[in-house]
Write an enzyme that holds these catalytic residues in place. Structure first.
Site, PDB file in Angstrom:
ATOM      1  N   ASP A 181       1.817  17.175   6.343  1.00  0.00           N
ATOM      2  CA  ASP A 181       0.893  17.195   5.206  1.00  0.00           C
ATOM      3  C   ASP A 181      -0.110  18.337   5.233  1.00  0.00           C
ATOM      4  O   ASP A 181      -0.834  18.549   4.274  1.00  0.00           O
ATOM      5  CB  ASP A 181       0.087  15.898   5.160  1.00  0.00           C
ATOM      6  CG  ASP A 181       0.985  14.691   4.957  1.00  0.00           C
ATOM      7  OD1 ASP A 181       2.090  14.885   4.423  1.00  0.00           O
ATOM      8  OD2 ASP A 181       0.578  13.584   5.333  1.00  0.00           O
ATOM      9  N   ASP A 205      -4.571  18.674   4.258  1.00  0.00           N
ATOM     10  CA  ASP A 205      -4.714  17.219   4.380  1.00  0.00           C
ATOM     11  C   ASP A 205      -5.919  16.894   5.256  1.00  0.00           C
ATOM     12  O   ASP A 205      -7.034  17.272   4.936  1.00  0.00           O
ATOM     13  CB  ASP A 205      -3.417  16.595   4.887  1.00  0.00           C
ATOM     14  CG  ASP A 205      -3.394  15.097   4.662  1.00  0.00           C
ATOM     15  OD1 ASP A 205      -3.897  14.656   3.619  1.00  0.00           O
ATOM     16  OD2 ASP A 205      -2.905  14.363   5.536  1.00  0.00           O
ATOM     17  N   ASP A 209      -5.992  13.616  12.583  1.00  0.00           N
ATOM     18  CA  ASP A 209      -5.325  12.335  12.330  1.00  0.00           C
ATOM     19  C   ASP A 209      -4.846  11.769  13.662  1.00  0.00           C
ATOM     20  O   ASP A 209      -4.107  12.438  14.381  1.00  0.00           O
ATOM     21  CB  ASP A 209      -4.081  12.533  11.440  1.00  0.00           C
ATOM     22  CG  ASP A 209      -4.433  12.525   9.960  1.00  0.00           C
ATOM     23  OD1 ASP A 209      -5.621  12.713   9.627  1.00  0.00           O
ATOM     24  OD2 ASP A 209      -3.510  12.343   9.149  1.00  0.00           O
ATOM     25  N   ARG A 261     -14.164   9.810   5.265  1.00  0.00           N
ATOM     26  CA  ARG A 261     -13.422   9.623   6.528  1.00  0.00           C
ATOM     27  C   ARG A 261     -14.068  10.347   7.709  1.00  0.00           C
ATOM     28  O   ARG A 261     -13.490  11.258   8.269  1.00  0.00           O
ATOM     29  CB  ARG A 261     -11.970  10.097   6.392  1.00  0.00           C
ATOM     30  CG  ARG A 261     -11.231   9.440   5.260  1.00  0.00           C
ATOM     31  CD  ARG A 261      -9.759   9.787   5.317  1.00  0.00           C
ATOM     32  NE  ARG A 261      -9.036   9.067   4.263  1.00  0.00           N
ATOM     33  CZ  ARG A 261      -7.749   9.229   3.990  1.00  0.00           C
ATOM     34  NH1 ARG A 261      -7.041  10.074   4.697  1.00  0.00           N
ATOM     35  NH2 ARG A 261      -7.187   8.530   3.040  1.00  0.00           N
TER      36      ARG A 261
END
Ligand SMILES: *[C@@H]1O[C@H](CO)[C@@H](O)[C@H](O)[C@H]1NC(C)=O
Ligand SMILES: *[C@@H]1O[C@H](CO)[C@@H](O)[C@H](O)[C@H]1NC(C)=O
Length: 378
Positions: A181, A205, A209, A261
């Site tokens: 991504d 993105d 992560d 986030r």
């Protein structure tokens, strides 16, 4: 004899003066956080790079596996990239072709545009200190089923999504990757990972992560800016194994211009401590599927207009969001929810002193990739 002694004396006086000037130029050194104070006072850091590995705190614990006997020192000299057939001297050669423990440094400043996702093997340290290293405008980093990895001192930005592709992987094994991504650093089923002092921004993105059963991760001293989805801990509501995920987020600077986030947590547990938040748009800390977050002694500076609430509860139920000793500026609010127990239960190797929120600006003042040069303090 005399002239030699004299010249040694002159050299040491000059050295003392230079060090003094360095201190003066870096007032941040007056108050270093627990990680930095472990190595940044050493003017000889460049000869003693491995010292860094024992400075980590939080769930990654000390990175003892990355140093000592059998460690290969590998120097990146060539910014080019060939994903299938990496050339000696390139970063990809160091992360995939060198067997066993490897400590990677850079010969000079460089911008590396990766032609595909870069796989990073187990027992690998990427140490950007001593050079200005940009990884930009191409593929970025993937840690796939690996352990004992340190990523330090990189500027990673403008990461682009990648189609399904084949790349050289750790242990010189070709790997078939599905689409990516465009995350700066993605962890898949990886454990004991320390991500420290990187500057991360403007990727397609996420910036970091942590997914699919990854665990024992510390994310420290990074500077996250100009980005929408900053940090995802657990990517899938249905992936229950992430219930055991434990991540420490400490001494980072978020903002300006981060949207959401910071982090978003699914299932697992995050200790978010002594970070500086320079605003947000949607929210700063959120989660779904019974996540537990201990927010401790952070400094939250709410954005001027829009949304003053720090947290957001997403799908599921039983959120556990605790705020202990956080400083709330500019009208910030923290919606505490849940009754669960949120102590990190750190082991002796993981634990560190939590500082008051009032000194967070100092603790995070050198967040991001440092400018370290040979012969001076970092
Ligand atoms: C995480 O670290 C703890 C404490 O060092 C250890 O007991 C546990 O096995 C680790 N978990 C994983 C998945 O590596
Ligand atoms: C710490 O221990 C308590 C008591 O056993 C437990 O309820 C809690 O979930 C633990 N915290 C973490 C992060 O595992």
């Amino acid at each position: 004899m005399v002239p030699r002694l004299f010249s040694q004396l002159v050299v040491s006086i000059l050295l003392a003066i230079t060090m003094d000037m360095t201190m003066a130029r870096k007032p941040g050194l007056a108050k270093l956080n627990a990680i930095d104070s472990c190595w940044r006072r050493n003017p000889n850091w460049i000869e003693q790079r491995e010292q860094l590995a024992l400075c980590s705190v939080g769930f990654a614990a000390k990175m003892k596996g990355n140093i000592g006997e059998g460690t290969t020192s590998y120097v990146v000299t060539d910014p080019s990239d060939d994903p299938l057939n990496p050339k000696p001297g390139t970063l990809r050669y160091g992360t995939t072709m060198v067997r066993g423990k490897v400590w990677i440094t850079f010969q000079k400043d460089m911008t590396i545009t990766l032609q595909a996702t870069l796989l990073v093997g187990s027992l690998t340290t990427i140490d950007g200190r001593g050079a200005i290293i940009h990884i930009a405008r191409g593929g970025c980093l993937l840690l796939h089923k690996v352990h004992d990895v340190i990523i330090h001192g990189l500027r990673i930005h403008h990461c682009r999504s990648q189609p399904a592709h084949k790349v050289m992987g750790p242990g010189a094994q070709l790997m078939e990757l599905s689409e990516m991504d465009g995350d700066a650093i993605r962890l898949v089923a990886s454990t004991k990972v320390w991500i420290d002092h990187n500057t991360l921004y403007k990727c397609e993105d996420g910036l970091i992560d942590v997914t699919l059963g990854s665990n024992n991760v510390t994310i420290s001293n990074n500077w996250f800016r100009d980005h929408d989805k900053v940090m995802l801990l657990g990517h899938d509501d249905a992936f229950e194994a992430d219930k055991n995920m434990k991540v420490t987020v400490v001494y980072n600077r978020f903002g300006p211009n981060c949207n959401q986030r910071m982090p978003r947590v699914r299932h697992g547990y995050a200790h978010v401590v002594n970070n500086l938040y320079l605003g947000w748009r949607l929210y700063a800390i959120g989660g779904s599927m019974s996540p537990s977050i201990k927010s401790e002694s952070n400094l939250f500076v709410a954005p001027k207009s829009t949304n003053k609430e720090i947290t957001r509860q997403m799908n599921g139920k039983q959120w556990n969001f605790k705020s202990v000793g956080d400083a709330l500026e500019n009208g910030a609010t923290f919606n505490t929810v849940g009754t669960g127990f949120v102590k990190p239960n750190y082991t002796d190797e993981q634990t560190f002193p939590v500082e008051k929120a009032t000194v967070v600006r100092q603790l995070t003042r050198s967040a991001g990739a440092l400018r370290c040069r040979r012969g001076s303090l970092c």
